[in-house]
Design a protein around this motif. Structure first.
Motif, PDB file in Angstrom:
ATOM      1  N   GLY A  72       0.856  -1.179   0.000  1.00  0.00           N
ATOM      2  CA  GLY A  72       0.000   0.000   0.000  1.00  0.00           C
ATOM      3  C   GLY A  72       0.890   1.226   0.000  1.00  0.00           C
ATOM      4  N   GLY A  80       6.058  -5.611   6.860  1.00  0.00           N
ATOM      5  CA  GLY A  80       5.166  -6.410   6.016  1.00  0.00           C
ATOM      6  C   GLY A  80       5.324  -6.177   4.525  1.00  0.00           C
ATOM      7  N   SER A 112      -8.517  -1.019  -3.111  1.00  0.00           N
ATOM      8  CA  SER A 112      -7.706  -1.129  -1.885  1.00  0.00           C
ATOM      9  C   SER A 112      -6.617  -0.077  -1.765  1.00  0.00           C
ATOM     10  N   PRO A 134      -6.266   5.088  11.643  1.00  0.00           N
ATOM     11  CA  PRO A 134      -4.932   5.052  12.245  1.00  0.00           C
ATOM     12  C   PRO A 134      -4.282   6.430  12.187  1.00  0.00           C
ATOM     13  N   ASN A 145      -4.616  -1.092   5.687  1.00  0.00           N
ATOM     14  CA  ASN A 145      -5.371  -1.090   6.959  1.00  0.00           C
ATOM     15  C   ASN A 145      -6.062  -2.442   7.168  1.00  0.00           C
ATOM     16  N   GLY A 151      -5.910  -0.383  13.854  1.00  0.00           N
ATOM     17  CA  GLY A 151      -6.696   0.277  14.900  1.00  0.00           C
ATOM     18  C   GLY A 151      -6.454   1.766  14.798  1.00  0.00           C
ATOM     19  N   GLY A 152      -6.410   2.408  15.935  1.00  0.00           N
ATOM     20  CA  GLY A 152      -6.171   3.848  15.940  1.00  0.00           C
ATOM     21  C   GLY A 152      -6.866   4.485  17.117  1.00  0.00           C
ATOM     22  N   HIS A 412       0.227  -3.175  14.861  1.00  0.00           N
ATOM     23  CA  HIS A 412       1.244  -3.034  13.809  1.00  0.00           C
ATOM     24  C   HIS A 412       1.598  -4.354  13.132  1.00  0.00           C
TER      25      HIS A 412
HETATM   26  C1  FAD Z   1       3.133   7.868  11.689  1.00  0.00           C
HETATM   27  C2  FAD Z   1       2.484   6.512  11.711  1.00  0.00           C
HETATM   28  C3  FAD Z   1       1.369   6.324  12.544  1.00  0.00           C
HETATM   29  C4  FAD Z   1       0.739   5.083  12.575  1.00  0.00           C
HETATM   30  N1  FAD Z   1      -0.366   4.930  13.359  1.00  0.00           N
HETATM   31  C5  FAD Z   1      -1.050   3.772  13.343  1.00  0.00           C
HETATM   32  C6  FAD Z   1      -2.259   3.630  14.118  1.00  0.00           C
HETATM   33  O1  FAD Z   1      -2.708   4.536  14.812  1.00  0.00           O
HETATM   34  N2  FAD Z   1      -2.907   2.431  14.042  1.00  0.00           N
HETATM   35  C7  FAD Z   1      -2.430   1.396  13.265  1.00  0.00           C
HETATM   36  O2  FAD Z   1      -3.076   0.331  13.230  1.00  0.00           O
HETATM   37  N3  FAD Z   1      -1.295   1.514  12.562  1.00  0.00           N
HETATM   38  C8  FAD Z   1      -0.594   2.659  12.560  1.00  0.00           C
HETATM   39  N4  FAD Z   1       0.549   2.785  11.818  1.00  0.00           N
HETATM   40  C9  FAD Z   1       1.051   1.635  11.038  1.00  0.00           C
HETATM   41  C10 FAD Z   1       0.564   1.606   9.559  1.00  0.00           C
HETATM   42  O3  FAD Z   1       0.210   2.901   9.120  1.00  0.00           O
HETATM   43  C11 FAD Z   1      -0.614   0.650   9.410  1.00  0.00           C
HETATM   44  O4  FAD Z   1      -0.183  -0.675   9.641  1.00  0.00           O
HETATM   45  C12 FAD Z   1      -1.291   0.721   8.031  1.00  0.00           C
HETATM   46  O5  FAD Z   1      -2.456  -0.075   8.064  1.00  0.00           O
HETATM   47  C13 FAD Z   1      -0.395   0.266   6.878  1.00  0.00           C
HETATM   48  O6  FAD Z   1      -0.997   0.672   5.658  1.00  0.00           O
HETATM   49  P1  FAD Z   1      -0.121   0.858   4.321  1.00  0.00           P
HETATM   50  O7  FAD Z   1      -1.030   1.239   3.234  1.00  0.00           O
HETATM   51  O8  FAD Z   1       1.006   1.777   4.581  1.00  0.00           O
HETATM   52  O9  FAD Z   1       0.386  -0.629   4.106  1.00  0.00           O
HETATM   53  P2  FAD Z   1       1.849  -1.193   3.829  1.00  0.00           P
HETATM   54  O10 FAD Z   1       2.794  -0.755   4.887  1.00  0.00           O
HETATM   55  O11 FAD Z   1       2.235  -0.924   2.429  1.00  0.00           O
HETATM   56  O12 FAD Z   1       1.579  -2.744   3.992  1.00  0.00           O
HETATM   57  C14 FAD Z   1       1.231  -3.297   5.234  1.00  0.00           C
HETATM   58  C15 FAD Z   1       0.921  -4.786   5.051  1.00  0.00           C
HETATM   59  O13 FAD Z   1      -0.280  -4.912   4.303  1.00  0.00           O
HETATM   60  C16 FAD Z   1      -0.066  -5.711   3.137  1.00  0.00           C
HETATM   61  N5  FAD Z   1      -0.928  -5.140   2.097  1.00  0.00           N
HETATM   62  C17 FAD Z   1      -0.989  -3.846   1.676  1.00  0.00           C
HETATM   63  N6  FAD Z   1      -1.937  -3.692   0.749  1.00  0.00           N
HETATM   64  C18 FAD Z   1      -2.498  -4.914   0.554  1.00  0.00           C
HETATM   65  C19 FAD Z   1      -3.524  -5.416  -0.298  1.00  0.00           C
HETATM   66  N7  FAD Z   1      -4.194  -4.627  -1.136  1.00  0.00           N
HETATM   67  N8  FAD Z   1      -3.809  -6.735  -0.242  1.00  0.00           N
HETATM   68  C20 FAD Z   1      -3.150  -7.560   0.603  1.00  0.00           C
HETATM   69  N9  FAD Z   1      -2.180  -7.138   1.431  1.00  0.00           N
HETATM   70  C21 FAD Z   1      -1.854  -5.836   1.413  1.00  0.00           C
HETATM   71  C22 FAD Z   1       1.425  -5.618   2.868  1.00  0.00           C
HETATM   72  O14 FAD Z   1       1.915  -6.748   2.182  1.00  0.00           O
HETATM   73  C23 FAD Z   1       1.990  -5.534   4.276  1.00  0.00           C
HETATM   74  O15 FAD Z   1       2.128  -6.817   4.833  1.00  0.00           O
HETATM   75  C24 FAD Z   1       1.230   4.004  11.787  1.00  0.00           C
HETATM   76  C25 FAD Z   1       2.345   4.204  10.972  1.00  0.00           C
HETATM   77  C26 FAD Z   1       2.963   5.433  10.924  1.00  0.00           C
HETATM   78  C27 FAD Z   1       4.159   5.613  10.028  1.00  0.00           C
END
Ligand code: FAD
Length: 461
Positions: A72, A80, A112, A134, A145, A151-152, A412
């Motif tokens: 993502g 991940g 997505s 989040p 997500n 969560g968040g 996370h």
């Molecule tokens: C400043 C900051 C604050 C944050 N706060 C929170 C918070 O409050 N709550 C929280 O839960 N997390 C938080 N996070 C962590 C992160 O943002 C979450 O885990 C978020 O859901 C990841 O989304 P992404 O699009 O960046 O996914 P990525 O980091 O790109 O991927 C995350 C995982 O999802 C998989 N994935 C992505 N897209 C798909 C898809 N379409 N199909 C199947 N698998 C997929 C990837 O393979 C990987 O394993 C935070 C991170 C940062 C940097």
């Protein structure tokens, strides 16, 4: 081996010629890491624009033995979306449309790759919002997500992502396109960290925006006392929708970062609760009165934000915590444990002690309303001794958390970073079962190999 990978990706490019696939170094480097800062290496980065593109890529990559790393926005905190050798990163950047919105059904269907914040922007004029937000909501995607079961801050009232997913359209490792309703495979896919299938789109439940919201920053005292205060406040009848904890070092760090130290009113040694109430005007006024009385009675400092722009300042403070900490040191170790609520007062004190034992600089904050704490250890990866001590701290932290009835991760995920500790939390029988589920849904380990529970028994024996 490298030549073999190059040949395979060349052949893949030939087979999916209408889909954008970049193999230049700058793409492979830029898409080689996530928010952990861990770097991996991939053979290329693909940008599907439709479910057909996605199915075509996956089917052909699978038949050529090229592992797939769903990606993502790369904001994940457990590695991940960090690629493994010879893999293909498949980015959702170009699949990010809103497919439909049904007001009567309180439901939206999105691709997505849509960023959570963009979905919120889309829903706002209709008077709706999507509850799981989040702190990364301005950049992280709905696919990420769902894959992390994010969560968040609002999870205290609304729960996490799983509760809002009504159905998923997803692609299996053989390129089959499936639509699964709540339950069944959907239950496995949510939180599977991209190890079971590729999520193309999701039907999500959305809610009407509450009429009124008020946000507060409550300065308390020591860390453990603040946790006790949170629990006392709830017992007194206060009903927040957001209940967050920020320790004294963290609040200083973020206030300095934003240049608003004055907000702490010389109480820089206090830890804080970040609170929000919502509902009708009458309900939020009543909750505000309750909180004011409580604070007056206990001699506590309260900053109140009622107007939208003032609330935004407080939210900026909350959401800037991670970026402000990231600037504090060269690297940081970032854990996100969850504990039963009653254990939190003791836990914050104990965790700071564990860090002090290892001479480490530790910052704690998080979603204390649902027991989820973020533990940040400031490190410098060039300092080998310090990194070793940080590794020992993490092990001690997890041993403590599991003994206290908690979990390795609140939101996370496991990814790469927590994988070595899975056997602390799960019995061999449970791990074997998870590995079998992976084997049934993704028999060739096409998706995200070596992450989470993939081949975990080999590691833990
Ligand atoms: C400043 C900051 C604050 C944050 N706060 C929170 C918070 O409050 N709550 C929280 O839960 N997390 C938080 N996070 C962590 C992160 O943002 C979450 O885990 C978020 O859901 C990841 O989304 P992404 O699009 O960046 O996914 P990525 O980091 O790109 O991927 C995350 C995982 O999802 C998989 N994935 C992505 N897209 C798909 C898809 N379409 N199909 C199947 N698998 C997929 C990837 O393979 C990987 O394993 C935070 C991170 C940062 C940097």
């Amino acid at each position: 081996m490298i030549d073999e990978s190059r040949m395979r990706v060349k052949e893949l490019k030939r087979r999916i010629r209408n889909v954008t696939l970049h193999t230049e170094d700058y793409y492979r480097i830029a898409y080689g890491y996530d928010a952990t800062g861990i770097r991996g290496s991939c053979v290329g980065v693909a940008f599907p624009e439709s479910e057909c593109d996605l199915a075509l890529i996956i089917k052909n990559a699978n038949s050529l033995g090229i592992p797939i790393i769903p990606r993502g926005a790369g904001t994940g905190f457990s590695g991940g979306s960090v690629p493994v050798d010879g893999s293909l990163v498949v980015s959702t950047e170009k699949i990010r449309r809103v497919l439909s919105f049904d007001r009567e059904m309180n439901e939206v269907e999105v691709e997505s790759g849509i960023v959570n914040g963009k979905l919120q922007d889309y829903l706002k004029p209709f008077g709706f919002f999507y509850p799981p937000d989040p702190a990364s909501y301005k950049v992280s995607t709905i696919g990420g997500n769902i894959a992390e079961n994010a969560g968040g801050p609002r999870a205290y009232k609304y729960g996490v992502t799983r509760r809002y997913v009504r159905s998923l359209k997803w692609i299996t490792s053989t390129g089959e396109y499936l639509e699964s309703q709540q339950g069944g495979p959907t239950a496995f896919l949510i939180g599977s960290e991209g190890t079971l299938g590729f999520i193309y789109s999701a039907r999500l439940a959305v809610f009407p925006i509450p009429k009124a919201r008020k946000t507060f920053l409550l300065g308390a005292s020591g860390d453990g006392d603040t946790m006790n205060l949170a629990s006392d406040l709830l017992h007194s009848g206060f009903r927040p929708s957001v209940l967050e904890f920020i320790d004294s070092k963290t609040i200083r760090c973020v206030a300095e970062y934003l240049g608003i130290l004055s907000i702490l009113e010389n109480r820089g040694d206090s830890s804080y609760l970040f609170l929000e109430v919502e509902g009708t005007e009458i309900e939020t006024d009543e909750q505000q009165r309750h909180l004011n009385d409580y604070c007056e009675c206990h001699g506590l400092t309260l900053t109140t934000a009622e107007k939208e722009e003032d609330r935004e300042i407080l939210w900026e403070l909350r959401r800037s915590i991670s970026p402000s900490l990231a600037r504090r040191s060269i690297t940081k170790v970032n854990e996100d444990i969850a504990l039963p609520l009653g254990k939190l007062p003791e836990a914050v004190v104990r965790i700071h002690e564990l860090a002090r034992d290892k001479r480490l600089d530790c910052y704690i904050f998080g979603h204390c309303g649902d027991g989820n704490l973020h533990i940040n250890i400031m490190t410098d990866r060039r300092n080998k001794k310090e990194m070793e001590r940080a590794g020992e701290f993490v092990e001690n932290l997890f041993l403590y958390v599991i003994a206290a009835g908690g979990t390795l991760s609140g939101e996370h995920g496991v990814g790469i970073t927590k994988r070595p500790f899975l056997s602390l939390a799960f019995s061999p029988g449970e791990l074997r079962l998870q590995e079998k589920i992976k084997g049934v849904i993704d028999p060739g380990s096409t998706f995200n190999p070596g992450k989470y529970f993939d081949n975990i028994m080999e590691e833990v024996g």
